[in-house]
Write an enzyme that holds these catalytic residues in place. Sequence first.
Site, PDB file in Angstrom:
ATOM      1  N   ASP A  57      -6.474   3.223  -2.923  1.00 44.80           N
ATOM      2  CA  ASP A  57      -6.464   2.838  -1.512  1.00 44.80           C
ATOM      3  C   ASP A  57      -7.869   2.856  -0.928  1.00 44.80           C
ATOM      4  OD1 ASP A  57      -6.499   5.605  -1.878  1.00 44.80           O
ATOM      5  OD2 ASP A  57      -5.360   6.027  -0.051  1.00 44.80           O
ATOM      6  N   ARG A  58      -8.686   3.814  -1.349  1.00 44.76           N
ATOM      7  CA  ARG A  58     -10.048   3.920  -0.813  1.00 44.76           C
ATOM      8  C   ARG A  58     -10.908   2.759  -1.297  1.00 44.76           C
ATOM      9  NH1 ARG A  58     -11.734  10.107  -1.788  1.00 44.76           N
ATOM     10  NH2 ARG A  58     -13.425   9.536  -0.343  1.00 44.76           N
ATOM     11  N   THR A  87       2.792   9.475   2.400  1.00 45.74           N
ATOM     12  CA  THR A  87       3.806   9.636   3.440  1.00 45.74           C
ATOM     13  C   THR A  87       4.544   8.345   3.742  1.00 45.74           C
ATOM     14  OG1 THR A  87       2.520  11.416   4.462  1.00 45.74           O
ATOM     15  CG2 THR A  87       4.206  10.371   5.822  1.00 45.74           C
ATOM     16  N   ASP A 116       0.862  -1.185   0.000  1.00 43.47           N
ATOM     17  CA  ASP A 116       0.000   0.000   0.000  1.00 43.47           C
ATOM     18  C   ASP A 116       0.895   1.231   0.000  1.00 43.47           C
ATOM     19  OD1 ASP A 116      -1.954   1.939   0.382  1.00 43.47           O
ATOM     20  OD2 ASP A 116      -2.058   1.588   2.551  1.00 43.47           O
ATOM     21  N   ILE A 117       1.004   1.893  -1.153  1.00 41.98           N
ATOM     22  CA  ILE A 117       1.890   3.047  -1.295  1.00 41.98           C
ATOM     23  C   ILE A 117       1.089   4.319  -1.064  1.00 41.98           C
ATOM     24  CG2 ILE A 117       3.462   4.296  -2.827  1.00 41.98           C
ATOM     25  CD1 ILE A 117       3.847   1.644  -4.357  1.00 41.98           C
ATOM     26  N   GLY A 118       1.320   4.952   0.082  1.00 40.71           N
ATOM     27  CA  GLY A 118       0.653   6.198   0.413  1.00 40.71           C
ATOM     28  C   GLY A 118       1.573   7.382   0.215  1.00 40.71           C
TER      29      GLY A 118
END
Length: 252
Positions: free
Chosen positions: A106-107, A10, A6-8
């Site tokens: 991601d959502r 931050t 999961d690449i966010g």
Amino acid sequence: MLLAVDIGNTSTALGLFSGEELIAHFRIHTDRMRMESEYRVILKNLFALEDLPPPKAALLASVVPPVEREMKRAIERLFGVEARVVEAADTGLEVLIDNPREAGADRLVNAVGALAYPSPTGRYIVVDFGTATTFDLVEAPNRYLGGAIAIGPQTAADALAQRTAKLPRIDLTPPKAAVGKNTLEALRSGLVLGYAALVEGMVRRFKEEAGEALVIATGGFAETLRPLCPCFDVVDEDLTLKGLLRIHLGRG
């Protein structure tokens, strides 16, 4: 053996699943300047540190395209497996918003993860604390109905410190009381208790519009807010990774 990533904006969360069991979980800083070779070294060291077996598949959810590209290459070169990037069509969701392409991966993955939980009403509100905090409304069996986006708590704290001359950076721990007796406690009151009030207020508004729902909180700040937000029914910091697993298993 699945490597879920999961690449966010931050941070980047990585989880290794054996079957449906999460056997290892890492979090690294998301750095847009890192190259594929650097991510390959990081992954190699993380797996060696825990003596982990190599994955047989990899699935990525990303909101940072440059990092997504380098991470995908690193995984494929290091482990010799295809690293797939989740698209809306992979989730099996009916995305009922004006422009489905605007929905962050991601959502949507969170929505898939939420649907694994039993909800008496068949509705879910997912609150994800990250660089931005998102609120998403989901309805069984597979409907994503939309949501809201607010500034993340740490982002708000950083912005306040950067744009004021005398207010310091603080750690986001709950204050002793709402009425602060010094600058640090006043900041913690405004940023932590104020944020809890924001969350409670948004959840209440969602329920007023859509009806009762199971509220699931995820992200790094969820545990901090758990005692301050009685609206939370579930806190699951691995919700996105579990959503990726469900998509991999064809349950999206």
